[in-house]
Design a protein around this motif. Structure first.
Motif, PDB file in Angstrom:
ATOM      1  N   MET A 110       0.855  -1.043   0.035  1.00 44.01           N
ATOM      2  CA  MET A 110      -0.154   0.300   0.668  1.00 44.01           C
ATOM      3  C   MET A 110       0.865   1.442  -0.190  1.00 44.01           C
ATOM      4  SD  MET A 110      -3.156  -0.780   2.876  1.00 44.01           S
ATOM      5  CE  MET A 110      -1.697  -2.022   3.891  1.00 44.01           C
ATOM      6  N   TYR A 111       0.250   2.159  -0.737  1.00 42.40           N
ATOM      7  CA  TYR A 111       0.517   3.803  -0.665  1.00 42.40           C
ATOM      8  C   TYR A 111      -0.150   4.402  -0.194  1.00 42.40           C
ATOM      9  CZ  TYR A 111       4.690   1.085  -3.309  1.00 42.40           C
ATOM     10  OH  TYR A 111       5.940   1.173  -3.799  1.00 42.40           O
ATOM     11  N   GLY A 112       0.040   5.027   0.922  1.00 35.34           N
ATOM     12  CA  GLY A 112      -0.705   6.336   0.844  1.00 35.34           C
ATOM     13  C   GLY A 112      -1.584   6.160   1.960  1.00 35.34           C
ATOM     14  N   SER A 113      -2.881   7.041   2.666  1.00 33.22           N
ATOM     15  CA  SER A 113      -3.231   6.678   3.481  1.00 33.22           C
ATOM     16  C   SER A 113      -5.085   5.685   3.503  1.00 33.22           C
ATOM     17  CB  SER A 113      -3.232   7.939   4.267  1.00 33.22           C
ATOM     18  OG  SER A 113      -2.499   8.160   4.865  1.00 33.22           O
ATOM     19  N   ASN A 114      -5.065   5.377   4.378  1.00 35.23           N
ATOM     20  CA  ASN A 114      -6.870   4.783   4.053  1.00 35.23           C
ATOM     21  C   ASN A 114      -7.708   5.716   4.737  1.00 35.23           C
ATOM     22  OD1 ASN A 114      -5.695   2.562   3.924  1.00 35.23           O
ATOM     23  ND2 ASN A 114      -7.143   1.097   5.238  1.00 35.23           N
ATOM     24  N   LEU A 115      -8.500   6.210   4.012  1.00 41.84           N
ATOM     25  CA  LEU A 115      -9.365   7.161   5.156  1.00 41.84           C
ATOM     26  C   LEU A 115     -10.515   7.226   4.935  1.00 41.84           C
ATOM     27  CD1 LEU A 115      -8.870  10.096   1.841  1.00 41.84           C
ATOM     28  CD2 LEU A 115      -7.833   9.659   4.070  1.00 41.84           C
ATOM     29  N   ASN A 116     -10.825   6.413   6.571  1.00 42.97           N
ATOM     30  CA  ASN A 116     -11.652   6.178   7.106  1.00 42.97           C
ATOM     31  C   ASN A 116     -13.419   6.711   6.727  1.00 42.97           C
ATOM     32  OD1 ASN A 116     -10.707   3.338   7.300  1.00 42.97           O
ATOM     33  ND2 ASN A 116      -9.761   4.555   9.182  1.00 42.97           N
ATOM     34  N   LEU A 117     -14.593   6.277   6.118  1.00 45.42           N
ATOM     35  CA  LEU A 117     -15.561   7.028   5.618  1.00 45.42           C
ATOM     36  C   LEU A 117     -16.697   6.830   6.668  1.00 45.42           C
ATOM     37  CD1 LEU A 117     -14.868   6.923   1.791  1.00 45.42           C
ATOM     38  CD2 LEU A 117     -13.967   9.202   3.902  1.00 45.42           C
ATOM     39  N   ASP A 118     -17.230   7.587   7.235  1.00 52.34           N
ATOM     40  CA  ASP A 118     -18.460   7.125   7.959  1.00 52.34           C
ATOM     41  C   ASP A 118     -19.651   7.524   6.885  1.00 52.34           C
ATOM     42  OD1 ASP A 118     -19.322   9.590   6.912  1.00 52.34           O
ATOM     43  OD2 ASP A 118     -19.533  10.490   9.260  1.00 52.34           O
ATOM     44  N   ALA A 119     -21.041   7.283   7.041  1.00 54.02           N
ATOM     45  CA  ALA A 119     -22.254   6.905   6.286  1.00 54.02           C
ATOM     46  C   ALA A 119     -22.575   8.580   5.288  1.00 54.02           C
ATOM     47  CB  ALA A 119     -23.566   6.355   7.212  1.00 54.02           C
ATOM     48  N   GLU A 120     -22.218   9.038   5.409  1.00 60.07           N
ATOM     49  CA  GLU A 120     -22.126  10.442   5.211  1.00 60.07           C
ATOM     50  C   GLU A 120     -20.832  10.377   3.878  1.00 60.07           C
ATOM     51  OE1 GLU A 120     -23.004  10.744   8.325  1.00 60.07           O
ATOM     52  OE2 GLU A 120     -25.301  10.234   8.219  1.00 60.07           O
ATOM     53  N   SER A 125     -11.357   8.614  10.647  1.00 58.17           N
ATOM     54  CA  SER A 125     -10.442   8.742  10.788  1.00 58.17           C
ATOM     55  C   SER A 125      -9.216   8.100   9.435  1.00 58.17           C
ATOM     56  CB  SER A 125     -10.816   7.199  11.590  1.00 58.17           C
ATOM     57  OG  SER A 125     -10.730   5.919  11.094  1.00 58.17           O
ATOM     58  N   VAL A 126      -8.534   8.265  10.242  1.00 60.96           N
ATOM     59  CA  VAL A 126      -7.038   8.234   9.713  1.00 60.96           C
ATOM     60  C   VAL A 126      -6.066   6.520   9.273  1.00 60.96           C
ATOM     61  CG1 VAL A 126      -5.111   8.916   7.570  1.00 60.96           C
ATOM     62  CG2 VAL A 126      -7.196  10.507   8.365  1.00 60.96           C
ATOM     63  N   PHE A 127      -6.142   5.864   8.541  1.00 66.70           N
ATOM     64  CA  PHE A 127      -4.923   5.018   8.922  1.00 66.70           C
ATOM     65  C   PHE A 127      -3.496   4.920   8.054  1.00 66.70           C
ATOM     66  CE2 PHE A 127      -8.315   1.391  10.576  1.00 66.70           C
ATOM     67  CZ  PHE A 127      -8.843   2.269  11.323  1.00 66.70           C
ATOM     68  N   ASP A 128      -2.798   5.045   8.720  1.00 67.43           N
ATOM     69  CA  ASP A 128      -1.177   4.756   7.560  1.00 67.43           C
ATOM     70  C   ASP A 128      -0.745   3.938   8.267  1.00 67.43           C
ATOM     71  OD1 ASP A 128      -0.368   6.064   9.867  1.00 67.43           O
ATOM     72  OD2 ASP A 128       0.068   8.289   8.924  1.00 67.43           O
ATOM     73  N   GLY A 129       0.467   4.380   7.218  1.00 68.13           N
ATOM     74  CA  GLY A 129       1.515   2.526   7.534  1.00 68.13           C
ATOM     75  C   GLY A 129       2.437   2.984   9.391  1.00 68.13           C
ATOM     76  N   PRO A 130       2.808   4.184   9.597  1.00 62.39           N
ATOM     77  CA  PRO A 130       3.769   4.800  10.819  1.00 62.39           C
ATOM     78  C   PRO A 130       2.352   4.194  11.822  1.00 62.39           C
ATOM     79  CG  PRO A 130       4.213   6.359   9.480  1.00 62.39           C
ATOM     80  CD  PRO A 130       2.801   5.502   9.012  1.00 62.39           C
TER      81      PRO A 130
END
Lengths: 153, 153, 153, 153
Positions: A110-120, A125-130
């Motif tokens: 994976m490169y970059g971040s996971n932007l965790n999305l709510d229903a809207e 929240s954000v998940f990243d490597g570090p």
């Protein structure tokens, strides 16, 4: 003027036992193989049990998934990842992971971040490597495992 | 078995006039040179006027800034970017841009997204390459300019 | 489980005077801003004088060129790079650089190696980031300059 | 100004049967999952039989190897890649692959080219993604297989 480096750079190996899986709840497992923080690179391997879900998220960089056992899908698509499946998730892709069989095993590069999305569709929240590496180390500590030698450069 | 491609791939050139600057407010300008959406790559050039600010943001991929005139800084750091300055912003870097002189000109070579942060550090909005390209096209349309031939592959 | 890193990573700045140009012959100049050897990344800035040539070469990774003054071209193409020109050279592109005006200044952001080709298309030599950095340091030493603080991570 | 793209980009899946292995000699096998020529990216999966060798080569970009069965090593190093092994080969790494067991299966995620070296360290030939894709298609044709839908963007 010769300008190729004289010295070859060594390759770096980690055997399966050197970087153990830890439990992230209900028998689902994670190990973190490599994080290059500056590049936004993180490489993990997961073992999922049937029914495990990952919140809908959007990737800000490209991601590749290599499945080696079991079955899982993204709820947004019809196809099922099984042993030998190749998955390319471009930057800007968005989906909700669900494991369909026990002992579903996947490498994620994976490169970059996971932007965790709510229903809207807002970023909850954000998940990243570090951050994932910190969580992995904490889980290793909690299980009484020695700190694994994750590749960090 | 020879497995190098026979055909060389051509290089792609855009002259300054082919991809024009558009006004993004108060004489500040933007042009978008390249967006590879799948890779999360976006390359832009800006011209800033003294006092222009960019909201505090966090990068999810690495970014490089090449300054060719004027002066600007990140409020979080002491150094000032001037003509000839090189700036490397690793993934996970976070800062607030402020232009210090008129006609400050900077190339930005970016991977990933800008997570725009509110005062509490929450993600208020997200800027990425494809969205910036849409905005650039809309600004060109609004100025009555023909649609520029931005490199998108 | 929050898995974003707490700590922002700092951005890294080099002013023009901190990383000086050195002469590579006949008034042509080079400075090396960054080399991340593991990634194959190298970023340099050149100042070319009219008539300067770079042997025909093939790139194994993508390269970007940002021209800020003067004029240069690849002999294989009709277009001319001038101030404000953007150039994207995909992996597998192949060409012979020639400077057309004095004080032609270009940033090159490069991944991979330059495979220098003889008249039959064989690889005669290879240029890469670490080798170029060694050459740059040697030229700084020869000019009696202190070793510049090139960004190497 | 909101500048995130409205549309999520879809993920791309290939099942094991959709991209078949072809014989590259003596029961050794190859399939090519993805080539992004412009980026220098190529992703393949191999099945090696004991004794298979790959000529000494140098990588011009980073490479990752994920082993899922069998055993193989680089002759230059002591460690052995087995199921679950993670291997990171930075740009500039150089080595000679040898399979140690039958049905050794490895994913390779590669950037850049393989510079194949003779005994004196000269570049004898070059392997890259587009050339490997051409070879893979030719082998599929020779086996009477339909052209597989390799991901090329």
């Amino acid at each position: 003027m010769t300008v190729e480096a004289e010295q070859a750079i060594p390759a770096v190996h980690r055997g399966e036992d050197e970087v153990p899986f830890v439990d992230i709840g209900d028998g689902n497992k994670l190990r973190v193989l490599q994080v290059i923080a500056n590049e936004g690179l993180w490489i993990v391997e997961n073992i999922f049990q049937a029914g495990y879900e990952v919140q809908k998220h959007r990737h800000t960089g490209p991601v590749w998934g290599y499945t080696t056992s079991g079955a899982w899908h993204y709820k947004e698509y019809d196809y099922v990842n099984r042993a030998g499946s190749f998955l390319y998730e471009p930057a800007g892709s968005e989906h909700t992971l669900e494991a369909l069989e026990d002992d579903t095993r996947v490498w994620f590069h994976m490169y970059g971040s996971n932007l965790n999305l709510d229903a809207e569709g807002n970023v909850e929240s954000v998940f990243d490597g570090p951050g994932t590496l910190e969580a992995y180390y904490a889980l290793c500590d909690a299980e009484g495992l020695p700190r694994p030698d994750v590749v960090t450069g």
